[in-house]
Structure formats: C-alpha cells, structure tokens
Design a protein around this motif. Sequence first.
Motif, PDB file in Angstrom:
ATOM      1  N   LEU A   1      -4.778  -0.180   5.780  1.00 51.26           N
ATOM      2  CA  LEU A   1      -3.337  -0.207   5.648  1.00 51.26           C
ATOM      3  C   LEU A   1      -2.907  -1.662   5.811  1.00 51.26           C
ATOM      4  O   LEU A   1      -3.014  -2.233   6.893  1.00 51.26           O
ATOM      5  CB  LEU A   1      -2.735   0.675   6.753  1.00 51.26           C
ATOM      6  CG  LEU A   1      -1.373   1.291   6.441  1.00 51.26           C
ATOM      7  CD1 LEU A   1      -1.375   1.982   5.085  1.00 51.26           C
ATOM      8  CD2 LEU A   1      -1.015   2.271   7.547  1.00 51.26           C
ATOM      9  N   GLY A   2      -2.457  -2.288   4.713  1.00 53.77           N
ATOM     10  CA  GLY A   2      -2.057  -3.695   4.761  1.00 53.77           C
ATOM     11  C   GLY A   2      -0.558  -3.833   4.594  1.00 53.77           C
ATOM     12  O   GLY A   2       0.179  -2.836   4.627  1.00 53.77           O
ATOM     13  N   SER A   3      -0.113  -5.084   4.376  1.00 51.64           N
ATOM     14  CA  SER A   3       1.334  -5.318   4.323  1.00 51.64           C
ATOM     15  C   SER A   3       1.966  -4.700   3.079  1.00 51.64           C
ATOM     16  O   SER A   3       3.164  -4.429   3.035  1.00 51.64           O
ATOM     17  CB  SER A   3       1.621  -6.816   4.398  1.00 51.64           C
ATOM     18  OG  SER A   3       0.852  -7.478   3.423  1.00 51.64           O
ATOM     19  N   SER A   4       1.153  -4.440   2.036  1.00 52.73           N
ATOM     20  CA  SER A   4       1.735  -3.860   0.824  1.00 52.73           C
ATOM     21  C   SER A   4       1.331  -2.397   0.661  1.00 52.73           C
ATOM     22  O   SER A   4       1.335  -1.867  -0.438  1.00 52.73           O
ATOM     23  CB  SER A   4       1.259  -4.665  -0.390  1.00 52.73           C
ATOM     24  OG  SER A   4      -0.117  -4.416  -0.589  1.00 52.73           O
ATOM     25  N   GLY A   5       0.966  -1.747   1.744  1.00 55.30           N
ATOM     26  CA  GLY A   5       0.468  -0.376   1.640  1.00 55.30           C
ATOM     27  C   GLY A   5      -1.050  -0.397   1.697  1.00 55.30           C
ATOM     28  O   GLY A   5      -1.629  -1.215   2.420  1.00 55.30           O
ATOM     29  N   LEU A   6      -1.703   0.501   0.943  1.00 56.95           N
ATOM     30  CA  LEU A   6      -3.164   0.544   0.993  1.00 56.95           C
ATOM     31  C   LEU A   6      -3.756  -0.674   0.281  1.00 56.95           C
ATOM     32  O   LEU A   6      -3.332  -1.038  -0.816  1.00 56.95           O
ATOM     33  CB  LEU A   6      -3.665   1.837   0.367  1.00 56.95           C
ATOM     34  CG  LEU A   6      -3.302   3.096   1.163  1.00 56.95           C
ATOM     35  CD1 LEU A   6      -3.877   4.341   0.495  1.00 56.95           C
ATOM     36  CD2 LEU A   6      -3.777   3.004   2.616  1.00 56.95           C
ATOM     37  N   GLU A   7      -4.740  -1.312   0.955  1.00 57.33           N
ATOM     38  CA  GLU A   7      -5.349  -2.519   0.403  1.00 57.33           C
ATOM     39  C   GLU A   7      -6.856  -2.493   0.613  1.00 57.33           C
ATOM     40  O   GLU A   7      -7.350  -1.858   1.537  1.00 57.33           O
ATOM     41  CB  GLU A   7      -4.792  -3.771   1.114  1.00 57.33           C
ATOM     42  CG  GLU A   7      -3.276  -3.893   1.042  1.00 57.33           C
ATOM     43  CD  GLU A   7      -2.763  -5.232   1.587  1.00 57.33           C
ATOM     44  OE1 GLU A   7      -3.538  -5.897   2.310  1.00 57.33           O
ATOM     45  OE2 GLU A   7      -1.630  -5.591   1.259  1.00 57.33           O
TER      46      GLU A   7
END
Length: 713
Positions: A121-127
């Motif tokens: 879970l990253g800053s733009s959603g799933l990464e």
Amino acid sequence: MSAPDLGGVAVIRLRGVGSQLQDKLARLGIRTVQDLLFHLPVRYMDRTRIAPIGGLQPQTEVVIEGEVRGTDVVYGRRRSLVCRLQDNTGTVTLRFFHFSNAQKLNLAPGSRLRCYGEVRLGSSGLELYHPEYQFVDSTRPEPLEQGLTPVYPATEGLSQQRLRAIVNQALAMLEEGRIQELLPEALSGTPSWSNAPGQPGNAGVSGGNSDAPRSLEAALSYLHHPPADAPIALLAAGSHPAQQRLAFEELLAHHLSLLRLRRRLQRQRAPRLPRQPALEQQLLAALPFTPTGAQRRVAAEIARDMAAPVPMLRLLQGDVGSGKTLVAALAALNAIAHGYQAVVMAPTEILAEQHRASFEDWFRPLDIQLAWLTGKLKGKAREVQLAAIAEGRAQVIIGTHALFQDTVQFCRLGLTIIDEQHRFGVHQRLALRQKGSDRAIPHQLIMTATPIPRTLAMSAYADLDCSVIDELPPGRQPVNTLAIADSRRNEVVARVRTACHAGRQAYWVCTLIEESESLEAQAAEATARELSLSLPDLRIGLVHGRLKPAEKERVMTAFKAGELDLLVATTVIEVGVDVANASLMVIENPERLGLAQLHQLRGRVGRGSTESHCLLMYGTPLSRQARERIAIMRETGNGFIIAEKDLALRGPGEVLGTRQTGEMQLRIADLQRDAHLLTRIRTAANALLDHQPARADALIQRWLGDNERFAQA
Ligand code: ADP
Ligand code: MG
C-alpha cells in the motif's frame, strides 16, 4: 565416474563466475559447487500464474502483465520513477527509487510488461516497488515459470537472477551424477516425496530412476526447483521430506564427527584410579551435612569411569545449588589418593575463587597441597605456582582458562574438572587433554549449572556421558519471584529496608545492555550511591568486575560474614556467591538478560532455610519475549524446564553460547525442528562407524569440512 565430485570443484569453474563473484559467494560460505547446491532457497515464489491487477491484495507476491499507460518522475519525499500499468481488470503503480533516464524512456506508454514483485500500500494506492520486469509481445505470449521460483539468501551486489543462473549450472552438473550418494537408503529412512499425497506427478525430480526420490541428488534438485503444485506451507516449515532428507544427513555428519572423536578417545589410555574410600570418608566426616542421594549416585558413576583405563569424558549437570562442587572434590580426592594431580578450571576469576575457598576448607584438614593460577596472577607469585604445579608439589590446581596456556606444565595430571562447560568449546577441552603425560591422558569431568535440554545434549554432546544431579539438598525453599515495574522503585527499596531490618541480607543486581564491564561497573556505582542515600541506616557494599581481586574478595567476605546488609552487584555474582542468610534479590532490568542467566542469578538466594524472594524490577515497555521470559521465571524454579523454554525462545546457538555455535553451525537442519530425527541418527551413526567408516569420513568431510580438523587430535 570420471568427473570429480562436486565437493572438489571450485565455484570459479562455473561459467560467469570471476574473482569478484567468487568473493561474494565466499561471503555466503560458498566455495565449491557442492556448497552452492547446499545453499538452499529461504523461500519460494509462485510465478506460475498471472494475477489480474484488479484483484491484487497488499503483502502478496504476484506476477502481473499489462500495458504501460504513463511513466513520470515524481518529486515526493524521495524522487521516484512512477509507471502506471493497466490490464483489463485495473491499474497499479510500479515505483522505482533508483532508475536511469534510459529506463524511463524504455517504459514508454503502450509497451507491454510482465512484472514480478510484492504488492504494497503506497501513496498512490497499491504499488510494486522495484519489481523485476520484462517486456512482452502480446502476439507471442511468453511462457510462465513451470515450477516455483527459489529465493536464495543473498549478499550485497549479488542478485537473485545471478544466483539462480549459477545454481542452474550446478544442478546440471548434479544431473551428471557428480555428487556421491553417501547415505545407504536403509539408513536415511526418509519417505520418498515424488508420489506423496497432494503432489501428483514426478515433476522436479530428475530422471525416471526408481530410487531417485530418496537420493541426495533428487532432494537437491527438488528443493532448488519444486514443481508448481509443491506444498509451499510444508516447505516453509522445513518439514518437507526433501528437506528432512538433507537435515538428516547434516545432523548425522555432526553426530558422526563427535562419535568418531569419542571412539578415538576410547582407544587412548588413562590412568586406572579405582575408588579409595579412606580419604573420602575422612572428608565426608568433616562436612556439616551429608550428601544427597543424587550426589552419591553421580559420585559413584564418576568413580566407576575413573577406575577404567579409558579416559572418562563425563558431563555433570546439576541445577544451581545442587552441590556439584562436592562431587568434583570427591573425584579430585580420588585422583590425589593415587598420587595424581587434579585440576579444576572455572570460567571466571570469582568462580575460581569460590572453588578455591571450598577446596581449601575441605582439603586443608587432609593435608592436601593446593595451587592457584589465574590470568591476573603475575610475576614471582605466578612462577611459584607454576613451579609447584610442574614439580608435583601441588596436588590440586584451581584456576581459570589461564591453565590452558603452554607455560603450564603438569607433573602427573590424572583428572581435569571443567566448571560451566558451555563457556568452553570442544577445542579447549582437547587442549587440556593434551596436558597429560605421553602415555596416558587425564580423565575429564565437565560440570554445568545450565541444564542442557535433552535434545541438545544428545546432539551437541554426543561425545560425552551424562550424569544428572536431579535433587537439591534438603531444606531448600522455592524462591518467590515477583515482577514489578521500575515505576514502583520506592516500594522495592522499602522491601529491602524491611528485610535487612529483620536481620536478612539482600542483593541488588544491576544489568546493562552493552557487554561492557566498565559501563556496568559505573551503573552499579551510581546505584550504590543512590541506595546509600535512600537507605542510610544499612551497610551497603559494592562488587563489580572492575574491582581488584583483593578488593572484591574483601567485599564478598564481609557480606558472607554478615558485616554488610546489602550487596549492590553487577552480573559478576552470577556464579560463585554462596551466602545462606541472603534471602532477597532485586534484579534491575531483568528484561536484558536471558533465562539461563536470570536463573543463575536467582540461584544465589534460597540457599538457606528462610523464605526467599526475587524481585524482577523491569523497565517498560516490555517486549513480548521479555514478558514471556519473566512469566516463565515466575512460574518455575526448575532449571531443566527453564532450559527447555530458553531453547524454544532463543534457539540452540544462543543456549550453547558463542563458542559452541562456531562448531554447531548448521546449514539446513534445525536442532529444535528436527529433534525427532535424533534417535534414528544415533542408530545410523553407530552402524556407519562400525561397518562403513570410509563413508562416515566422507560425510563428515562433506558437511563439516575444515571445521572438523581440530577434532583430529
Ligand atoms: P552448585 O551445584 O551450584 O555448584 P554448590 O556446590 O556451590 O552448588 O553447593 C551449594 C551449597 O550447598 C554449598 O553451600 C554447599 O556447601 C551446599 N551443599 C552441597 N551439598 C549439600 C548437601 N548434601 N546438603 C546440604 N548442603 C549442601
Ligand atoms: Mg558451582
């Protein structure tokens, strides 16, 4: 078999391995092609299926395939390259923190990628961070992996791809039959695994050879490349038959090495020292107590060994306070009665001093001459002792590891007693064994207050016979153990005051995280000053490892004589202090110590007939492990139970101590996990040494290699 065995082929012979890669592999302990084959994956990835992007879950490892929608450099907290990848179910972000401009240009919109990586879970959603990726052509679909993908323990600058590539070369050589099968099938006893339930087919097992699934070769190729339907959970637990096949062989090799050592020893000669009851009875008659049944039993076991012309090699286990010293003294007395010298060696000065005090007490009336040797003894005093030892005037010699030194020449050494075995390694045991005369080597008694769990004792000490003192002297009371947060320090201080006013004595133990004697000493000094302020009417002493021996002894003697009420100490009092009137112990920051050490410390109280208490004054917050340790300390006073729990919490390396781990370095097996194999291993080891000694040698060489050299003595 014309090509050489892979144990003798250096990795540099593989394609693509130059001196740089050779060095990196050496860092992983890999020198030969065989080492490389024994370098097993730590886990596996499933790259046999493509996951729909729309259904991705965080913390899973996946293969995805899609079209690049856009690639940009983003300036957040850290500059990164962000690439949006889309399939017909959804979109996901690939993020790279290290990237080149060429890479950015390559990841052009419209190109198709297949990626491998972990979803987060990253800053733009799933990464996916730094996924491995390759470009694919939608008109010619790229085949997926057929089996599970191995993930190896790696080192800096050595990628998984590179490791996989060279392991594959090694596997190809393996298929040419270039590794010798050393385990007779009847001995290995592991089930075959290619047809095990839930694993249809024979995938991953090379050749159609009917005995392949049990062989070393098959186990290795299976574990480097398990089939897609391999039981991942079983593999992750290390209990897959292929892993067990290798663990069995490794543990067998270790066991063989110890057993071979022991058999060599048994071919050597030692002086026959049958039991001489006269002196023994004189000593026992002067004691203020009578030996326990357990003490009598183990003394008899030792006496029986010493009466034989074969060197004794016996491990004496007994909980703190069980009375091992008396048993040691009886053994020493027997050697002395036959005109031989006995040496008693302790791991610390303070413990050696304690032994000296006991032996002087018991032996002086019998007119036995004592010598004393530690590292701190210098100059003329040292020479006097060395001369007494060499000329045979000293009958019993007590000291520390300084006794191992070459300058120490014994006259007629008949018995070596080593206290606290786990702090000395096999090496050192052998060094002392060399100290006997040419024809006969001394008997050896090894004592430990840290009970060794049965499973460990069986494998780590296969070269020893064991005696156990399983009974404490009568009248000992269990120590009441309480855990108190250090925010309640005032209450603890008040309890010390009450106990001392009632005529008891107390210990206050300071611990430090760092293994620094001087820092620990400073902390103890500060605590002593502070306690003198809050307890002005108590007589407070201080002892730590930085004190001169004479000063330490002065303080200890004063405490023993009841001239001090409270002794502030570092963990140096772990061993060696014996004061029956001391019935309260405070241990500051017990969370910094292991179970075995806590148990040793606590053993300093509860030695008399008064009810004793141990207050574990912990700092918050407590880690889960620390909380478990403290709970165990409160639940039980039984050293064997504590040792078993210690093993479960810490693993064998730490339980046996650093010296021992060097010798028990296991690549595949895990003593705890694989303990159930040990009974079969013992049988197999005896059979192999009896009937196929050359195979036994080859097994030891394969698994222990140069580490075994010291045992050739
Ligand atoms: P450890 O096994 O920890 O080395 P020690 O040998 O130091 O134990 O013994 C602990 C204490 O118990 C000593 O004071 C010792 O004199 C005393 N002791 C030993 N054997 C007996 C016994 N059978 N009865 C009473 N006290 C004993
Ligand atoms: Mg002892």
